[in-house]
Design a protein around this motif. Structure first.
Motif: not given
Length: 506
Positions: A355, A357, A360, A452, A454-455, A457-458, A496, A498, A500-501
């Motif tokens: 990922a 970020t 993107n 995005t 990170d959204t 993957m989140g 999520n 974004g 990455m948490s």
């Protein structure tokens, strides 16, 4: 089918690199039957001009007929719109003897609530997807059809009776609405799920891959699809019918191609991989399997002395939608893309391994099992032993893996979640120029805005979603959503923001 009513997809090669070597050895797969769609009209002669209702109905039927491929679809119509609910039911029951996959109701003019109720009862009993079409009335002294109000009236009845439907409004003077061919594609996919058979080759999941297990009865209840479980030994026994000359012909077509940069796999491992591919295709053609999941390890390595990846590549090239690692929910995911696109998506199952970020992008990877039809223009593939096995001992690693960068273009990525494929998470994007981050099949996907990396993957991490993802070429998500509607499949929303948490959804 008219191009403007078809989701965009890349015009990828129709055949794989080894096709000419394989086609002579495998019997033809049965052609699926045409999908049967009934177009009905409704109206009331006593209150609205009947000749005009009939004219509009005839125009609507003609528009439907020209919007779909007559080789894939059979459009069935009544002579005129229906006023009488009993006559309508008699017509539908006669046509149902040969099967009805979908029904389009054109509101030629206002109708009675009784007709709507009887049609709703018939639809709920027979579980036929419905598309409702109204048109805007012309302004004037008299209301000449009241089509939209009729649609409102009947959809209220259908909703009360639990009938699933889709709807749209459009004037007859315009180009056919994209909902019509989308409806056709979605009900064809549902029909092929209902009557189809999948092959689980190896008869069980690989060790520890819990999200690859399928709740077969729940899937059968929802989709209708049947799963046959066959041992790997059956395939290698069947493959004895193919001579060394047969195997050499396929090997040469593949490995002597100018698109092959190198081969470091021993001849016996190449032959074993080809036996796996040819035996599976031979069994699939005989039994009319429309998809296959292969148990890639440990027996394939330890007992049969090869890797399944190269075989999976050839199976997908040939048009048998196939996933690795016994992933039956992955197969359901790939089958959704395969059926909704008539195979144009050429699905391939991948891990999400990066990922990025900043750029993107999502780096998607698998060991080397993507169809050679997906080989990026201007590049070549390599035939190698298994890179993951080489992490432990390069001397004992087996092959054949077909490793390359995937073709660029617009894509859809999704996953039907274990164990029952009753929920789906997916998105669209495009594959961008990149270098291979790892050996194997590789590409970098840029999500379609506003999403995005990170959204995505989140959301995956927050919800603890499965770890394999099916990639298909083209933007098919709206078609998939309509198919999911008929199958009562939940779509998991992006949750999520974004960064990455996050936190677990439970």
């Amino acid at each position: 089918m008219k191009q403007e009513n078809t989701p965009s997809y890349l015009d990828l090669p129709k055949t794989g690199i080894a096709h000419d070597g394989i086609i002579k050895l495998i019997p033809a797969f049965p052609e699926p039957r045409r999908t049967r769609i009934v177009v009905l009209g409704c109206g009331v002669r006593a209150h609205f001009p009947w000749d005009e209702a009939c004219r509009r109905y005839n125009e609507a039927v003609a528009m439907v007929e020209t919007s779909v491929d007559s080789g894939l679809f059979e459009i069935i119509r009544a002579e005129t719109p229906f006023e009488d609910a009993d006559l309508m039911t008699e017509f539908l029951n006669r046509r149902m003897q040969d099967g009805i996959d979908g029904l389009i109701l054109f509101h030629a003019s206002y109708t009675t609530g009784e007709l709507g109720a009887i049609l709703g009862r018939w639809l709920s009993m027979n579980h036929v997807p419905l598309l409702s079409w109204s048109f805007p009335d012309e302004r004037g002294e008299r209301l000449s059809a009241n089509s939209m109000c009729c649609q409102n009236f009947l959809l209220g009845i259908f909703n009360t009776l639990g009938v699933k439907y889709a709807w749209f409004q459009q004037a007859l003077e315009e180009e056919i609405h994209p909902m019509v061919p989308r409806f056709a594609r979605s009900v064809r996919a549902v029909s092929r799920f209902k009557t189809g058979k999948l092959l689980s080759l190896g008869a069980a999941r690989v060790p520890g891959f819990y999200d690859c297990e399928l709740d077969e009865l729940s899937v059968m209840k929802r989709y209708g699809i049947r799963v046959d479980r066959v041992g790997i030994d059956v395939i290698f026994d069947r493959a004895r019918k193919f001579s060394d000359d047969d195997l050499k012909a396929v090997r040469d077509a593949l490995l002597e191609s100018p698109r092959c940069a190198s081969n470091t796999v021993s001849e016996e491992q190449v032959f074993q991989t080809l036996r796996l591919a040819l035996g599976t295709l031979d069994l699939a053609a005989e039994n009319n399997y429309i998809g296959c999941a292969v148990k890639s390890w440990p027996e394939m390595f330890d007992v049969y002395g090869c890797a399944s990846d190269g075989a999976v590549s050839l199976l997908n090239d040939f048009g048998l939608c196939t996933t690795e690692e016994s992933d039956m929910n992955g197969l359901m995911s790939s089958m959704a893309l395969f059926l909704i696109s008539e195979g144009k998506a050429i699905p391939t199952m991948m891990d999400i391994s990066i990922a990025d970020t900043v750029k993107n992008r999502l780096g998607i990877w698998h060991c080397g099992s993507s169809a050679t039809r997906l080989l990026r223009k201007g590049t070549c593939f390599e035939s190698r032993t298994h890179s993951i096995l080489e992490n432990a001992d390069p001397e004992t690693a087996v092959g054949m893996m077909l490793e390359f960068l995937l073709e660029l273009g617009e894509v859809t990525m999704l996953r039907y979640q274990s164990p029952a494929s009753a929920a789906m998470y997916g998105w669209e994007g495009s594959l961008q120029e990149c270098e291979a981050a790892f050996r194997g099949s590789y590409a970098e996907l840029e999500p379609k805005a506003p999403l995005t990396a990170d959204t995505i993957m989140g959301t995956i991490f927050d919800n603890g979603l499965d770890h394999h993802w099916s990639l298909g070429y083209g933007h098919w998500l709206e078609d998939i959503r309509m198919m999911n509607h008929w199958l009562d499949v939940e779509e998991i929303k992006h949750t999520n923001p974004g960064g990455m948490s996050g936190f677990s959804a439970c």
